[in-house]
Enzyme design. Structure first.
Site, PDB file in Angstrom:
ATOM      1  N   ARG A  52      -3.253  39.627   8.005  1.00 10.89           N
ATOM      2  CA  ARG A  52      -2.719  39.810   8.288  1.00 10.89           C
ATOM      3  C   ARG A  52      -2.976  40.658   9.332  1.00 10.89           C
ATOM      4  O   ARG A  52      -2.660  40.415  10.857  1.00 10.89           O
ATOM      5  CB  ARG A  52      -1.648  41.187   7.630  1.00 10.89           C
ATOM      6  CG  ARG A  52      -0.385  41.510   8.645  1.00 10.89           C
ATOM      7  CD  ARG A  52       1.080  42.437   8.234  1.00 10.89           C
ATOM      8  NE  ARG A  52       0.221  43.915   7.812  1.00 10.89           N
ATOM      9  CZ  ARG A  52       0.065  43.662   7.094  1.00 10.89           C
ATOM     10  NH1 ARG A  52       0.875  43.079   6.088  1.00 10.89           N
ATOM     11  NH2 ARG A  52      -0.460  44.680   6.735  1.00 10.89           N
ATOM     12  N   TYR A 105      11.325  39.743  33.281  1.00 10.95           N
ATOM     13  CA  TYR A 105      11.841  38.389  32.723  1.00 10.95           C
ATOM     14  C   TYR A 105      13.197  39.175  31.532  1.00 10.95           C
ATOM     15  O   TYR A 105      12.874  40.346  31.667  1.00 10.95           O
ATOM     16  CB  TYR A 105      10.780  38.667  32.171  1.00 10.95           C
ATOM     17  CG  TYR A 105      10.936  36.896  30.734  1.00 10.95           C
ATOM     18  CD1 TYR A 105      10.483  36.562  30.589  1.00 10.95           C
ATOM     19  CD2 TYR A 105      11.114  37.820  28.832  1.00 10.95           C
ATOM     20  CE1 TYR A 105      11.491  35.190  29.616  1.00 10.95           C
ATOM     21  CE2 TYR A 105      11.217  36.938  28.317  1.00 10.95           C
ATOM     22  CZ  TYR A 105      11.229  35.755  29.006  1.00 10.95           C
ATOM     23  OH  TYR A 105      11.352  34.799  27.520  1.00 10.95           O
ATOM     24  N   ASP A 178       2.767  42.601  33.288  1.00  7.91           N
ATOM     25  CA  ASP A 178       2.901  41.557  32.702  1.00  7.91           C
ATOM     26  C   ASP A 178       2.387  40.203  34.133  1.00  7.91           C
ATOM     27  O   ASP A 178       3.718  40.195  34.754  1.00  7.91           O
ATOM     28  CB  ASP A 178       4.756  41.389  32.497  1.00  7.91           C
ATOM     29  CG  ASP A 178       4.563  39.576  32.001  1.00  7.91           C
ATOM     30  OD1 ASP A 178       4.704  39.069  31.794  1.00  7.91           O
ATOM     31  OD2 ASP A 178       6.335  39.663  31.677  1.00  7.91           O
ATOM     32  N   LYS A 203       3.448  30.523  27.945  1.00  7.02           N
ATOM     33  CA  LYS A 203       2.795  29.650  29.450  1.00  7.02           C
ATOM     34  C   LYS A 203       1.920  28.476  30.193  1.00  7.02           C
ATOM     35  O   LYS A 203       1.519  28.610  28.969  1.00  7.02           O
ATOM     36  CB  LYS A 203       3.806  31.049  30.301  1.00  7.02           C
ATOM     37  CG  LYS A 203       4.838  31.692  29.875  1.00  7.02           C
ATOM     38  CD  LYS A 203       6.194  30.673  29.463  1.00  7.02           C
ATOM     39  CE  LYS A 203       7.397  31.371  28.906  1.00  7.02           C
ATOM     40  NZ  LYS A 203       7.983  32.917  29.893  1.00  7.02           N
TER      41      LYS A 203
END
Ligand SMILES: *Cc1c(COP(=O)(O)O)cnc(C)c1O
Length: 384
Positions: A52, A105, A178, A203
């Site tokens: 993890r 967003y 962002d 993206k």
């Protein structure tokens, strides 16, 4: 970052030039192991304990993103852009105040409105392209995070990163950016004073519309960054090794894709701005765009791969145009090699700042003349 004579483009193409020690492979392998052998003296000399928090394929890819952002404290990959963004907010304390871009967003804005408030965060949305609004909204000592997106979805509003950083820091807050739609090809938020940069790596960083991924990078070590790191390890919002591998592969061509897609977006913006069936083009590269001057100062190598058009004929005209395209693909998301078109208001729903006549365009790698011709024919078809 370690000193290197090579440019980010050279380093990304070669995935930092790392050679697999076992096989001498030039391509970093996909490590799938979830657990690692402990030394007889009870230590873990490899630095890998459990899958993890510890995965070598993930670390290989994080090294490339940290290099692209010149992030002194490194990068962290997440299972999605949303997981990366929300890790920042969930690393705050109940009662902390956040100032965020009103145009951002959509899914993150909705999460902030519906979920972050349940965790006790207080969020004020302001037009961050107007720094006076950012200043007025910050509460010294209480505001812990200023969150901006620039250029921001889907109006491509531009926020002055250096100006926002100064305001955030005066109030004792962190500035997070962002930067998905600017990408490190055009903007280095950390160099402009931001503390954290976030990417929906789904993206343009991956660029092939085949992996969901998110990234955060930090300029320096801090209590907050350490908390984000522990949050990811504990919360388990990790990226899978194969997605990390795909992202690393995508990053090898990042510079050529970003350069070409930005050139195509700029050419489309210019031609569409002169089109008789277009009411308005939103693209920071156009001199008439309200954010152009700030964008010209803080963006390099062009203005990105995203633009929007408001077509004549209102919402019906926009929907009919999107319905009539043949080469453009009618789909959500952005930054892939295939050009995408979307009637944005219908996916954002009620309360959106997105005008009803707006089509969001993500410029891909097709022939720009083909892309223009397809849109031109679709608009003429819709208007007929
Ligand atoms: C897509 C996107 C996100 C969310 O990323 P996911 O990988 O879809 O979770 C966040 N910000 C921006 C600007 C985006 O375009």
């Amino acid at each position: 970052m370690a000193e290197t004579p090579w440019s980010p483009r050279s380093l990304a193409v070669q995935a930092m030039g790392r050679i697999d020690p076992l096989t001498r492979a030039v391509v970093p392998p996909v490590h799938l192991a979830t657990t690692f052998i402990r030394d007889p003296d009870n230590s873990y000399s490899s630095g890998y304990v459990y899958g993890r928090p510890d995965n070598a394929t993930v670390r290989d890819t994080e090294a490339v993103i940290a290099m692209l952002e010149d992030a002194g404290a490194g990068a962290l990959l997440f299972s999605s852009g949303m997981a990366a963004a929300t890790a920042c907010f969930m690393s705050l304390d109940p009662g902390d105040h956040v100032v965020a871009s009103a145009v951002m967003y959509w899914a993150l804005r909705r999460w902030l409105l519906t979920e972050a408030t349940r965790w006790g965060l207080v969020v004020d949305f302001v037009e961050t392209d107007d720094l006076a609004q950012v200043e007025a909204a910050t509460r010294p000592g209480t505001t812990k995070l200023v969150w901006i997106e620039t250029p921001s979805n889907p109006l491509w509003t531009v926020t002055d990163i250096a100006g926002a950083a100064a305001i955030a820091h005066r109030a004792g807050a962190i500035l997070a950016v962002d930067s998905t739609c600017a990408s490190p090809f055009h903007t280095r938020p950390l160099a402009l004073g931001a503390d954290i940069v976030m990417h929906a790596a789904t993206k343009i960083l991956n660029g092939h519309s085949d992996a969901v991924a998110g990234a955060l990078a930090s300029g320096r070590e801090s209590e907050f960054w350490d908390r984000v790191r522990r949050f990811r390890a504990g919360n388990g919002a990790i990226i899978g090794p194969f997605e990390a591998y795909l992202l690393n592969r995508g990053l090898k061509t990042f510079h050529v894709r970003a350069e070409t897609q930005a050139r195509t977006a700029a050419a489309l913006a210019e031609r569409l701005a002169a089109h008789p069936l277009v009411a308005r083009v939103l693209y920071p590269g156009l001199p008439q765009h309200p954010g152009h001057d700030v964008a010209a100062r803080q963006m390099a190598n062009g203005f990105g791969y995203m633009l929007s058009v408001q077509v004549n004929g209102g919402e019906a005209g926009a929907v009919a145009t999107a319905a009539a395209v043949r080469l453009w693909k009618r789909a959500t998301s952005l930054g892939g090699v295939e050009s995408l078109i979307e009637h944005r208001a219908s996916i954002e729903g009620p309360g959106t700042p997105c005008p009803a006549d707006l089509l969001r365009l993500s410029a891909g790698l097709e022939d720009p003349d083909d892309l223009f011709r397809d849109l031109d024919e679709a608009m003429r078809h819709a208007a007929a």
